[in-house]
Design a protein around this motif. Structure first.
Motif, mmCIF file in Angstrom:
data_model
loop_
_atom_site.group_PDB
_atom_site.id
_atom_site.type_symbol
_atom_site.label_atom_id
_atom_site.label_comp_id
_atom_site.label_asym_id
_atom_site.label_seq_id
_atom_site.Cartn_x
_atom_site.Cartn_y
_atom_site.Cartn_z
ATOM 1 N N TRP A 96 54.314 18.782 87.865
ATOM 2 C CA TRP A 96 54.443 19.878 86.905
ATOM 3 C C TRP A 96 53.125 20.163 86.189
ATOM 4 N N ASP A 97 52.863 21.458 86.016
ATOM 5 C CA ASP A 97 51.693 21.869 85.243
ATOM 6 C C ASP A 97 51.932 21.746 83.747
ATOM 7 N N ALA A 98 53.184 21.905 83.328
ATOM 8 C CA ALA A 98 53.512 21.853 81.894
ATOM 9 C C ALA A 98 54.914 21.294 81.719
ATOM 10 N N VAL A 99 55.111 20.606 80.617
ATOM 11 C CA VAL A 99 56.437 20.162 80.185
ATOM 12 C C VAL A 99 56.620 20.637 78.747
ATOM 13 N N VAL A 100 57.745 21.273 78.486
ATOM 14 C CA VAL A 100 58.067 21.756 77.144
ATOM 15 C C VAL A 100 59.316 21.048 76.656
ATOM 16 N N THR A 101 59.220 20.356 75.524
ATOM 17 C CA THR A 101 60.374 19.699 74.916
ATOM 18 C C THR A 101 60.627 20.310 73.550
ATOM 19 N N CYS A 102 61.800 20.864 73.377
ATOM 20 C CA CYS A 102 62.172 21.527 72.118
ATOM 21 C C CYS A 102 63.490 20.942 71.629
ATOM 22 N N PHE A 103 63.454 20.259 70.486
ATOM 23 C CA PHE A 103 64.629 19.557 69.963
ATOM 24 C C PHE A 103 65.205 18.622 71.032
ATOM 25 N N PHE A 104 64.334 17.850 71.662
ATOM 26 C CA PHE A 104 64.750 16.990 72.771
ATOM 27 C C PHE A 104 64.353 15.529 72.598
ATOM 28 N N LEU A 105 63.148 15.253 72.095
ATOM 29 C CA LEU A 105 62.648 13.875 72.077
ATOM 30 C C LEU A 105 63.607 12.903 71.403
ATOM 31 N N ASP A 106 64.264 13.355 70.333
ATOM 32 C CA ASP A 106 65.107 12.421 69.577
ATOM 33 C C ASP A 106 66.470 12.194 70.218
ATOM 34 N N THR A 107 66.698 12.744 71.418
ATOM 35 C CA THR A 107 67.932 12.419 72.148
ATOM 36 C C THR A 107 67.788 11.128 72.942
ATOM 37 N N ALA A 108 66.632 10.503 72.890
ATOM 38 C CA ALA A 108 66.358 9.329 73.725
ATOM 39 C C ALA A 108 66.935 8.051 73.137
ATOM 40 N N HIS A 109 67.389 7.180 74.015
ATOM 41 C CA HIS A 109 67.618 5.787 73.623
ATOM 42 C C HIS A 109 66.285 5.111 73.377
ATOM 43 N N ASN A 110 65.324 5.421 74.257
ATOM 44 C CA ASN A 110 63.998 4.815 74.201
ATOM 45 C C ASN A 110 62.975 5.934 74.320
ATOM 46 N N ILE A 111 62.453 6.400 73.208
ATOM 47 C CA ILE A 111 61.532 7.526 73.206
ATOM 48 C C ILE A 111 60.250 7.204 73.967
ATOM 49 N N VAL A 112 59.876 5.927 74.020
ATOM 50 C CA VAL A 112 58.689 5.529 74.780
ATOM 51 C C VAL A 112 58.891 5.858 76.265
ATOM 52 N N GLU A 113 60.098 5.617 76.766
ATOM 53 C CA GLU A 113 60.401 5.910 78.163
ATOM 54 C C GLU A 113 60.292 7.409 78.447
ATOM 55 N N TYR A 114 60.794 8.234 77.529
ATOM 56 C CA TYR A 114 60.653 9.684 77.682
ATOM 57 C C TYR A 114 59.181 10.074 77.836
ATOM 58 N N ILE A 115 58.341 9.569 76.933
ATOM 59 C CA ILE A 115 56.919 9.947 76.936
ATOM 60 C C ILE A 115 56.235 9.431 78.197
ATOM 61 N N GLU A 116 56.584 8.231 78.621
ATOM 62 C CA GLU A 116 56.013 7.676 79.846
ATOM 63 C C GLU A 116 56.345 8.558 81.047
ATOM 64 N N ILE A 117 57.586 9.002 81.148
ATOM 65 C CA ILE A 117 57.991 9.848 82.272
ATOM 66 C C ILE A 117 57.278 11.187 82.213
ATOM 67 N N ILE A 118 57.182 11.769 81.016
ATOM 68 C CA ILE A 118 56.475 13.050 80.879
ATOM 69 C C ILE A 118 55.034 12.918 81.368
ATOM 70 N N SER A 119 54.390 11.805 81.021
ATOM 71 C CA SER A 119 53.001 11.609 81.449
ATOM 72 C C SER A 119 52.902 11.484 82.966
ATOM 73 N N LYS A 120 53.897 10.879 83.600
ATOM 74 C CA LYS A 120 53.866 10.674 85.052
ATOM 75 C C LYS A 120 54.138 11.959 85.824
ATOM 76 N N ILE A 121 55.013 12.811 85.312
ATOM 77 C CA ILE A 121 55.384 13.996 86.091
ATOM 78 C C ILE A 121 54.389 15.144 85.908
ATOM 79 N N LEU A 122 53.505 15.040 84.915
ATOM 80 C CA LEU A 122 52.477 16.067 84.721
ATOM 81 C C LEU A 122 51.309 15.860 85.695
ATOM 82 N N LYS A 123 50.772 16.953 86.179
ATOM 83 C CA LYS A 123 49.554 16.887 86.977
ATOM 84 C C LYS A 123 48.386 16.468 86.084
#
Length: 475
Positions: free
Chosen positions: A381-408
């Motif tokens: 992905w060229d871009a990831v947009v999260t809007c009212f989403f990050l705080d739905t995580a059990h583990n917010i670190v995991e969310y950020i790690e995945i976002i970093s991996k799926i971005l070009k």
């Protein structure tokens, strides 16, 4: 993306979960009628002098019933258009609701993922690669609108994980037309009499709409209050994403995101447009707006409450302002007037198919972590947009790690939203994991995974707010 085969037991659990969600929608009107009867019981307890002073409340309750019937008519048409991904006839015993003792005091009402491509008339909702631990991915409007009052969210039997991007849902059905009748603002007796003449308590507006998969057992089911609340939250989310009344919130939340994408990707060529993923896409408006900018845009949503509704709006809408609902009728608190509480809202404000979307617009269903942890998603992905989403995580670190991996390499992440962690108040012997970080710590985690802060600012916004209510909660 390969589609995982379901075992017989898994499929039975998926069907049970989906039946429960359909039952919640199908029982919307009965649940609302119980509320009105409660109002009437309280009114009858008043001393005669007080009844005489408030005689108009009896007329209001009749108007309420009419508004409820109009909401129910929309819901039934929506269910009629829905094509379940399973054969629902094989499992109709949905009366057995398991309610674990550790029900959670929250609910997600951002109530939404993968790679199917298609225009708006064939938006792909997708089957999940994984299943069944019901992750509470349904942003509670009340949690967002009333930050401190969290509702119980027993998702263990409520929502299923869908992913894998297979065939479109409901693409071979027509759209039933809305009922253009309302008792929406007048306080005079003639209007109330009209409502009474129409016998709104008999729910005539929905008599001729019975979805194929809404069996008798679904209508007779005693739906838990939390499920009823989720349906009402969806009704309010329609205003936020698809009504003119929600434009203020969209300008506050979506417009800064769209402007930043426009600035960061100035050369969007038709032959190779940039790609943008929108996790937690809800009812799909932000993902559609991003597509209209010239991106290959994909919305990701977990909640079937959201997915059923977004599929109907995106795939079945014939024209702008086709439907009318009454989203604010379920609260008698903080109303300036009965007319404000009972006012109609028409939607969609635009015809989705006429919004100028790119060929690559899609909506895929599934748990963000499960779907986008796949190897095929790395650097996709060229871009990831999260809007009212990050705080739905059990583990917010995991969310950020995945976002970093799926971005070009050099990819952009744009985030907007609060840190109202949805699992923060989980209690019981089987507490859900909940990692709750300050904004400062969230930024530290982002830096660790290679992000560089380019733009940072604070905005003020509401979430599914009733713009005419006396109380507003601002994030």
């Amino acid at each position: 993306m390969s589609e995982r085969r379901y075992t017989e037991q898994e499929e039975a659990l998926e069907i049970k979960s989906l039946c429960r969600i359909i039952a919640a929608y199908a029982n919307y009107q009965d649940a609302a009628e119980r509320d009105v009867k409660r109002y009437e019981r309280s009114f009858k307890m008043l001393p005669p002098a007080h009844k005489e002073l408030l005689f108009h409340l009896g007329l209001k309750y009749q108007r309420l019933r009419w508004c409820i019937s109009m909401n129910a008519a929309f819901i039934m048409n929506m269910l009629e258009a829905f094509e379940p991904p399973f054969d629902m006839s094989q499992y109709v015993d949905v009366g057995d609701h398991d309610h674990p003792s550790h029900m959670h005091d929250h609910s997600h009402v951002d109530c939404t993922h993968s790679s199917g491509r298609g225009g708006c008339s064939t938006v792909s909702l997708s089957r999940s690669n994984s299943l069944l631990d019901e992750q509470h991915e349904n942003l509670n409007e009340d949690a967002k609108a009333h930050g401190s009052s969290r509702e119980t969210d027993n998702q263990k039997d409520e929502e299923d994980h869908m992913a894998g991007c297979s065939q479109p849902v409901g693409s071979n059905l027509g759209t039933s037309q809305g009922v253009d009748l309302s008792c929406n603002g007048d306080t005079d007796a003639s209007t109330a009499a009209y409502c009474q003449d129409k016998d709104v308590s008999e729910s005539s507006a929905v008599d001729n709409v019975t979805p194929r998969h809404c069996t008798g057992s679904l209508f007779k089911l005693n739906v838990p209050p939390i499920d009823v609340d989720k349906v009402r939250c969806i009704v309010r989310n329609i205003v936020r994403d698809w009504a003119e009344e929600g434009q203020k919130e969209r300008d506050e939340c979506y417009k800064p995101i769209l402007e930043e994408l426009n600035r960061l990707f100035p050369n969007r060529r038709d032959e190779r447009p940039p790609s943008c993923l929108v996790p937690g896409a809800g009812l799909g408006r932000l993902a559609l707006e991003i597509s209209s900018l010239g991106f290959v845009s994909q919305g990701n949503e977990f909640s079937y409450y959201m997915l059923i509704c977004s599929s109907f709006i995106l795939n079945r809408t014939q024209e702008a302002h086709e439907w009318t609902i009454y989203p604010w009728i379920h609260s008698n608190c903080n109303s300036l007037s009965d007319n404000d509480q009972l006012r109609p809202v028409s939607f969609p404000d635009i015809h989705p198919s006429s919004a100028g979307i790119t060929e690559g617009f899609s909506m895929c269903a599934g748990d963000f972590v499960e779907v986008y942890s796949e190897e095929s998603q790395e650097s996709a992905w060229d871009a990831v947009v999260t809007c009212f989403f990050l705080d739905t995580a059990h583990n917010i670190v995991e969310y950020i790690e995945i976002i970093s991996k799926i971005l070009k390499d050099g990819g952009i992440w744009i985030n907007l939203g609060p840190l109202l962690y949805h699992f923060a108040d989980s209690y019981g012997p089987d507490d859900d994991m909940s990692i709750e970080l300050s904004l400062e710590d969230v930024k530290k985690v982002a830096y660790h995974y290679g992000f560089v802060m380019e733009v940072e600012k604070m905005i003020e916004t509401t979430y599914t707010a009733n713009i005419k209510a006396m109380m507003q909660v601002t994030f």
